[in-house]
Design a protein around this motif. Structure first.
Motif, mmCIF file in Angstrom:
data_model
loop_
_atom_site.group_PDB
_atom_site.id
_atom_site.type_symbol
_atom_site.label_atom_id
_atom_site.label_comp_id
_atom_site.label_asym_id
_atom_site.label_seq_id
_atom_site.Cartn_x
_atom_site.Cartn_y
_atom_site.Cartn_z
ATOM 1 N N ARG A 38 0.127 -2.445 5.971
ATOM 2 C CA ARG A 38 0.282 -1.664 4.744
ATOM 3 C C ARG A 38 0.264 -0.179 5.064
ATOM 4 N NH1 ARG A 38 -5.549 -3.097 1.861
ATOM 5 N NH2 ARG A 38 -6.886 -1.850 3.256
ATOM 6 N N GLN A 39 0.909 0.570 4.186
ATOM 7 C CA GLN A 39 0.967 2.017 4.367
ATOM 8 C C GLN A 39 0.794 2.684 3.013
ATOM 9 O OE1 GLN A 39 4.390 3.446 6.525
ATOM 10 N NE2 GLN A 39 3.333 5.341 7.057
ATOM 11 N N ALA A 40 -0.269 3.450 2.901
ATOM 12 C CA ALA A 40 -0.532 4.219 1.694
ATOM 13 C C ALA A 40 0.076 5.612 1.860
ATOM 14 C CB ALA A 40 -2.030 4.310 1.448
ATOM 15 N N GLY A 42 0.721 9.223 2.651
ATOM 16 C CA GLY A 42 0.030 10.171 3.497
ATOM 17 C C GLY A 42 -0.801 9.561 4.605
ATOM 18 N N LYS A 43 -0.735 8.256 4.737
ATOM 19 C CA LYS A 43 -1.531 7.583 5.768
ATOM 20 C C LYS A 43 -0.630 6.824 6.723
ATOM 21 C CE LYS A 43 -5.765 7.043 3.072
ATOM 22 N NZ LYS A 43 -6.835 6.081 2.648
ATOM 23 N N GLU A 44 -1.180 6.490 7.875
ATOM 24 C CA GLU A 44 -0.429 5.719 8.849
ATOM 25 C C GLU A 44 -0.412 4.241 8.451
ATOM 26 O OE1 GLU A 44 -1.141 8.449 12.849
ATOM 27 O OE2 GLU A 44 -1.923 6.399 12.751
ATOM 28 N N ARG A 45 0.592 3.554 8.964
ATOM 29 C CA ARG A 45 0.671 2.121 8.728
ATOM 30 C C ARG A 45 -0.504 1.432 9.408
ATOM 31 N NH1 ARG A 45 6.541 -0.522 8.951
ATOM 32 N NH2 ARG A 45 6.753 1.251 7.523
ATOM 33 N N GLU A 46 -1.164 0.533 8.689
ATOM 34 C CA GLU A 46 -2.335 -0.122 9.263
ATOM 35 C C GLU A 46 -2.205 -1.643 9.198
ATOM 36 O OE1 GLU A 46 -5.998 0.622 7.221
ATOM 37 O OE2 GLU A 46 -5.246 -0.055 5.283
ATOM 38 N N PHE A 47 -2.833 -2.270 10.146
ATOM 39 C CA PHE A 47 -2.845 -3.725 10.251
ATOM 40 C C PHE A 47 -3.706 -4.307 9.139
ATOM 41 C CE2 PHE A 47 -2.808 -7.774 12.310
ATOM 42 C CZ PHE A 47 -4.103 -8.270 12.281
ATOM 43 N N VAL A 48 -3.190 -5.346 8.493
ATOM 44 C CA VAL A 48 -3.938 -6.067 7.461
ATOM 45 C C VAL A 48 -4.401 -7.412 8.005
ATOM 46 C CG1 VAL A 48 -3.794 -7.173 5.194
ATOM 47 C CG2 VAL A 48 -2.711 -4.940 5.573
ATOM 48 N N THR A 91 -4.159 -0.156 -2.645
ATOM 49 C CA THR A 91 -2.849 0.334 -3.068
ATOM 50 C C THR A 91 -2.055 0.840 -1.870
ATOM 51 O OG1 THR A 91 -3.608 0.936 -5.289
ATOM 52 C CG2 THR A 91 -1.658 2.071 -4.451
ATOM 53 N N ALA A 92 -0.857 0.294 -1.700
ATOM 54 C CA ALA A 92 -0.017 0.645 -0.551
ATOM 55 C C ALA A 92 1.294 -0.115 -0.648
ATOM 56 C CB ALA A 92 -0.715 0.289 0.761
ATOM 57 N N VAL A 93 2.218 0.235 0.233
ATOM 58 C CA VAL A 93 3.399 -0.591 0.456
ATOM 59 C C VAL A 93 3.039 -1.596 1.550
ATOM 60 C CG1 VAL A 93 5.802 -0.655 1.199
ATOM 61 C CG2 VAL A 93 4.981 1.237 -0.224
ATOM 62 N N TYR A 94 3.247 -2.861 1.247
ATOM 63 C CA TYR A 94 2.894 -3.929 2.178
ATOM 64 C C TYR A 94 4.160 -4.435 2.865
ATOM 65 C CZ TYR A 94 -1.891 -4.124 0.525
ATOM 66 O OH TYR A 94 -3.200 -3.816 0.233
ATOM 67 N N HIS A 95 4.080 -4.492 4.185
ATOM 68 C CA HIS A 95 5.192 -4.948 5.013
ATOM 69 C C HIS A 95 4.791 -6.183 5.794
ATOM 70 C CE1 HIS A 95 7.442 -1.059 4.727
ATOM 71 N NE2 HIS A 95 6.219 -0.561 4.607
ATOM 72 N N CYS A 96 5.705 -7.124 5.924
ATOM 73 C CA CYS A 96 5.493 -8.185 6.890
ATOM 74 C C CYS A 96 6.303 -7.860 8.141
ATOM 75 C CB CYS A 96 5.843 -9.553 6.335
ATOM 76 S SG CYS A 96 7.565 -9.814 5.898
ATOM 77 N N ALA A 97 5.857 -8.405 9.257
ATOM 78 C CA ALA A 97 6.493 -8.141 10.542
ATOM 79 C C ALA A 97 6.442 -9.398 11.388
ATOM 80 C CB ALA A 97 5.779 -6.994 11.255
ATOM 81 N N GLY A 118 10.040 -6.085 7.582
ATOM 82 C CA GLY A 118 10.646 -6.106 6.269
ATOM 83 C C GLY A 118 10.591 -4.725 5.641
ATOM 84 N N GLN A 119 11.260 -4.577 4.509
ATOM 85 C CA GLN A 119 11.343 -3.277 3.839
ATOM 86 C C GLN A 119 10.072 -2.923 3.087
ATOM 87 O OE1 GLN A 119 13.914 -0.922 3.962
ATOM 88 N NE2 GLN A 119 14.483 -2.245 5.680
ATOM 89 N N GLY A 120 9.292 -3.917 2.734
ATOM 90 C CA GLY A 120 8.028 -3.661 2.063
ATOM 91 C C GLY A 120 8.079 -3.912 0.575
ATOM 92 N N THR A 121 6.903 -4.146 0.009
ATOM 93 C CA THR A 121 6.752 -4.325 -1.428
ATOM 94 C C THR A 121 5.528 -3.528 -1.877
ATOM 95 O OG1 THR A 121 6.588 -5.968 -3.209
ATOM 96 C CG2 THR A 121 5.388 -6.465 -1.188
ATOM 97 N N GLN A 122 5.658 -2.855 -3.017
ATOM 98 C CA GLN A 122 4.596 -1.978 -3.495
ATOM 99 C C GLN A 122 3.510 -2.777 -4.202
ATOM 100 O OE1 GLN A 122 4.236 1.599 -3.345
ATOM 101 N NE2 GLN A 122 2.201 1.095 -4.143
ATOM 102 N N VAL A 123 2.272 -2.502 -3.825
ATOM 103 C CA VAL A 123 1.105 -3.049 -4.516
ATOM 104 C C VAL A 123 0.291 -1.873 -5.046
ATOM 105 C CG1 VAL A 123 -1.073 -4.290 -4.239
ATOM 106 C CG2 VAL A 123 1.009 -5.147 -3.135
#
Length: 127
Positions: A38-40, A42-48, A91-97, A118-123
Motif C-alpha cells: 500500500r502507498q499513502a 506522501g509516503k513510500e510503498r510499504e509491504f502489507v 487509508t492508501a492505494v493498495y496494490h497486488c504484486a 497491478g494498478q491499485g485500488t483506493q481504500v
C-alpha cells in the motif's frame, strides 16, 4: 507476462471491513508468490502481506497482523485481502504484486525488484 487487476476498494468507516481481490490474466497465478502493498499520499510503498504459491504460508506486516488475512484461489487465478477492524491509517492505494521469488522474500525485497504490479485500488477509512 502477468496482468494483475485489483478491485474491491472504497470508502469505509473505522472499524469496518473490506475485501480486495487481485485477478490475474496472462499466466497462471500459481506460479507466483503474491504480495499486497500500500502507498499513502506522501509516503513510500510499504509491504502489507504476502502468500506463497500454494496458499499454505502467509506473512504480514506488524501493523496489520491479526486484522488482515490473505488467501488465494488458484483455480480462479485470484488472490484476496480481507481487511477487518480498519483504521484511518489504513487509508492508501493498495496494490497486488506477483513475483517468482518466495512470499517471505517479498516482505523484504525492494518494491522495484518485484516483477509484476497491478494498478491499485483506493481504500479510504473515515474516522
Amino acid at each position: 507476462q502477468v496482468q494483475l487487476e485489483e478491485s474491491g476498494g472504497g470508502l469505509v468507516q473505522a472499524g469496518g471491513s473490506l475485501r480486495l481481490s487481485c485477478a490475474a490474466s496472462g499466466r497462471t497465478l500459481s506460479s507466483y508468490a503474491i504480495g499486497w502493498f500500500r502507498q499513502a499520499p506522501g509516503k513510500e510503498r510499504e509491504f502489507v502481506g504476502s502468500i506463497n504459491r500454494s496458499g499454505g504460508s502467509t506473512y504480514y506486516a506488524d501493523s496489520v497482523k491479526g486484522r488482515f488475512t490473505i488467501s488465494r484461489d488458484n483455480a480462479k487465478n485470484t488472490v484476496y485481502l480481507q481487511m477487518n477492524s480498519l483504521k484511518p491509517e489504513d487509508t492508501a492505494v493498495y496494490h497486488c504484486a506477483a513475483d517468482p521469488s518466495t512470499a517471505q522474500a517479498m516482505g523484504v525485497m525492494p518494491p522495484a525488484g518485484i516483477e509484476y504490479w497491478g494498478q491499485g485500488t483506493q481504500v479510504t477509512v473515515s474516522s
